[in-house]
Write an enzyme that holds these catalytic residues in place. Sequence first.
Site, mmCIF file in Angstrom:
data_model
loop_
_atom_site.group_PDB
_atom_site.id
_atom_site.type_symbol
_atom_site.label_atom_id
_atom_site.label_comp_id
_atom_site.label_asym_id
_atom_site.label_seq_id
_atom_site.Cartn_x
_atom_site.Cartn_y
_atom_site.Cartn_z
ATOM 1 N N GLY A 130 -14.863 0.106 4.420
ATOM 2 C CA GLY A 130 -14.169 -0.144 5.681
ATOM 3 C C GLY A 130 -14.375 -1.550 6.204
ATOM 4 O O GLY A 130 -15.113 -2.361 5.631
ATOM 5 N N CYS A 182 -17.412 -2.687 20.641
ATOM 6 C CA CYS A 182 -17.341 -4.138 20.378
ATOM 7 C C CYS A 182 -16.951 -4.945 21.626
ATOM 8 O O CYS A 182 -17.536 -6.009 21.891
ATOM 9 C CB CYS A 182 -16.372 -4.416 19.234
ATOM 10 N N HIS A 197 -12.138 -10.561 18.944
ATOM 11 C CA HIS A 197 -11.645 -10.160 20.261
ATOM 12 C C HIS A 197 -11.896 -11.311 21.240
ATOM 13 O O HIS A 197 -12.948 -11.954 21.201
ATOM 14 C CB HIS A 197 -12.415 -8.948 20.802
HETATM 15 N N1 LIG Z 1 -13.683 -2.381 13.608
HETATM 16 C C1 LIG Z 1 -14.414 -2.792 14.611
HETATM 17 O O1 LIG Z 1 -14.218 -3.878 15.160
HETATM 18 C C2 LIG Z 1 -15.518 -1.930 15.138
HETATM 19 C C3 LIG Z 1 -16.360 -2.439 16.109
HETATM 20 C C4 LIG Z 1 -17.390 -1.634 16.619
HETATM 21 C C5 LIG Z 1 -17.540 -0.362 16.124
HETATM 22 N N2 LIG Z 1 -16.702 0.107 15.166
HETATM 23 C C6 LIG Z 1 -16.906 1.454 14.661
HETATM 24 O O2 LIG Z 1 -17.327 1.387 13.317
HETATM 25 C C7 LIG Z 1 -16.836 2.514 12.597
HETATM 26 C C8 LIG Z 1 -16.096 2.022 11.365
HETATM 27 O O3 LIG Z 1 -14.972 1.293 11.792
HETATM 28 P P1 LIG Z 1 -14.073 0.453 10.799
HETATM 29 O O4 LIG Z 1 -13.261 -0.427 11.659
HETATM 30 O O5 LIG Z 1 -14.885 -0.134 9.719
HETATM 31 O O6 LIG Z 1 -13.128 1.590 10.180
HETATM 32 P P2 LIG Z 1 -12.402 1.626 8.753
HETATM 33 O O7 LIG Z 1 -12.042 0.268 8.315
HETATM 34 O O8 LIG Z 1 -11.344 2.651 8.890
HETATM 35 O O9 LIG Z 1 -13.545 2.146 7.789
HETATM 36 C C9 LIG Z 1 -14.100 3.427 7.885
HETATM 37 C C10 LIG Z 1 -14.672 3.787 6.517
HETATM 38 O O10 LIG Z 1 -15.362 5.023 6.620
HETATM 39 C C11 LIG Z 1 -15.022 5.834 5.521
HETATM 40 N N3 LIG Z 1 -15.086 7.233 5.934
HETATM 41 C C12 LIG Z 1 -14.275 7.894 6.791
HETATM 42 N N4 LIG Z 1 -14.684 9.172 6.935
HETATM 43 C C13 LIG Z 1 -15.758 9.327 6.144
HETATM 44 C C14 LIG Z 1 -16.603 10.413 5.830
HETATM 45 N N5 LIG Z 1 -16.434 11.633 6.391
HETATM 46 N N6 LIG Z 1 -17.616 10.234 4.953
HETATM 47 C C15 LIG Z 1 -17.818 9.025 4.390
HETATM 48 N N7 LIG Z 1 -17.041 7.931 4.644
HETATM 49 C C16 LIG Z 1 -16.028 8.100 5.498
HETATM 50 C C17 LIG Z 1 -13.627 5.424 5.128
HETATM 51 O O11 LIG Z 1 -13.456 5.700 3.757
HETATM 52 P P3 LIG Z 1 -12.082 5.429 2.973
HETATM 53 O O12 LIG Z 1 -12.087 3.955 2.674
HETATM 54 O O13 LIG Z 1 -12.211 6.228 1.751
HETATM 55 O O14 LIG Z 1 -10.979 5.869 3.875
HETATM 56 C C18 LIG Z 1 -13.609 3.940 5.461
HETATM 57 O O15 LIG Z 1 -13.956 3.148 4.365
HETATM 58 C C19 LIG Z 1 -15.964 3.291 13.590
HETATM 59 O O16 LIG Z 1 -16.707 4.328 14.151
HETATM 60 C C20 LIG Z 1 -15.632 2.270 14.647
HETATM 61 O O17 LIG Z 1 -15.400 2.844 15.905
HETATM 62 C C21 LIG Z 1 -15.702 -0.642 14.652
#
Ligand SMILES: NC(=O)c1ccc[n+]([C@@H]2O[C@H](COP(=O)([O-])OP(=O)(O)OC[C@H]3O[C@@H](n4cnc5c(N)ncnc54)[C@H](OP(=O)(O)O)[C@@H]3O)[C@@H](O)[C@H]2O)c1
Length: 342
Positions: free
Chosen positions: A15, A132, A246
């Site tokens: 991710g 974030c 952001h």
């Molecule tokens: N993006 C940001 O700026 C940000 C900032 C602060 C916090 N966060 C938090 O960080 C977390 C990840 O965000 P992200 O932006 O990186 O999302 P993302 O790009 O959608 O990545 C999520 C990853 O988790 C994997 N995943 C989903 N369900 C799973 C499960 N049940 N078991 C194992 N792996 C699983 C997915 O696998 P697949 O690749 O196979 O789909 C994907 O690779 C979220 O909770 C988000 O709220 C994100």
Amino acid sequence: VEFRDLEIAVVGARGAVGSELLALLASRGVAATRVRALGRAASAGQRVPFGAQQLELRPADTAQLSGAQLVFLAAGAEAARELAPMALDLGARVIDASSAFREDPQVPLVLPEVNGGRLRTSRSRLVASPNCTTTLAVLATDPLRRAFGLRRMVLASYQAVSGAGRRAMDELRRQTAEALAGRTTAPQVFAEPCAFNLFSHDSAVDPHSGQNLEEQKLARESARLWGDGETAIAATCVRVPVLRVHCLALQLELVRPASEEEVRAALDGAPGLAWADDRELNRFPTPARAEGRREVLIGRLRPDPSLGRERDGRGRGFGLFVAGDQLLKGAALNCLQIAECW
Ligand SMILES: NC(=O)c1ccc[n+]([C@@H]2O[C@H](COP(=O)([O-])OP(=O)(O)OC[C@H]3O[C@@H](n4cnc5c(N)ncnc54)[C@H](OP(=O)(O)O)[C@@H]3O)[C@@H](O)[C@H]2O)c1
């Protein structure tokens, strides 16, 4: 214990946040043999970059989590609710980037520069990393709050699509290419087109308050990080067609009046912050300047003319503009810093 001697698992390694975590661990000299890249079973077998090397993605299950001493969860709130108890039962310390435990009173919510002391006083083996937008807003204003008190923060955000994950980044790239080719495609990740457009944040809107979830998180998590209700917060969170970083436009009302120089001095050298503030050249924080940087950029510091000044020129109102790579300080880097403090 040296960080690099630990057995580490990163869940969500494919991710947006997980891949940054792997890059940070590699840059800290952690050996590839000590890191497990975990994800959904459906993605197992894929290869993910780890510095110059690659790791094979494995399913996030009991077998792969057992033996891990430190588990980073970057896989969403639903996965965190399932996997955090599993990893804790297996004896690991867990740092979760999702919203799953941020409001759980048993789980410390930690922004190390602001309340890192919580890691010493809490016995919890699970720690949550804040939202974030909250991280950027609190990091940029905490030095002012300490120096002068912060009565009120009015904030408008300009949030990158990567805040909604890797698929949202793909959507912006795809839609932009399609639009430039004169075609339009139906949005899949967001409800609105994201290329050449902007829209009110895509989280659900509370029918009573009219605030979307991102705006509510900002108020609730800031209060938890600061440990009191001193600062009243009103926010308008907006998604913009930027891949990462952001930006925030802040209007701040201090408790005690200060001069612009005093405010500048309070922010100077504050941990995690760097200035981008050149009035002459009209150069201020931008996503392009902040992308890939560990520091959050601050600039456009100026008195707020809508709030009065004292006779000596001091005032309570100031404007500030902030740009921070939310995949780094807003998520992956903060998780890593929590681990290092811990
Ligand atoms: N993006 C940001 O700026 C940000 C900032 C602060 C916090 N966060 C938090 O960080 C977390 C990840 O965000 P992200 O932006 O990186 O999302 P993302 O790009 O959608 O990545 C999520 C990853 O988790 C994997 N995943 C989903 N369900 C799973 C499960 N049940 N078991 C194992 N792996 C699983 C997915 O696998 P697949 O690749 O196979 O789909 C994907 O690779 C979220 O909770 C988000 O709220 C994100």
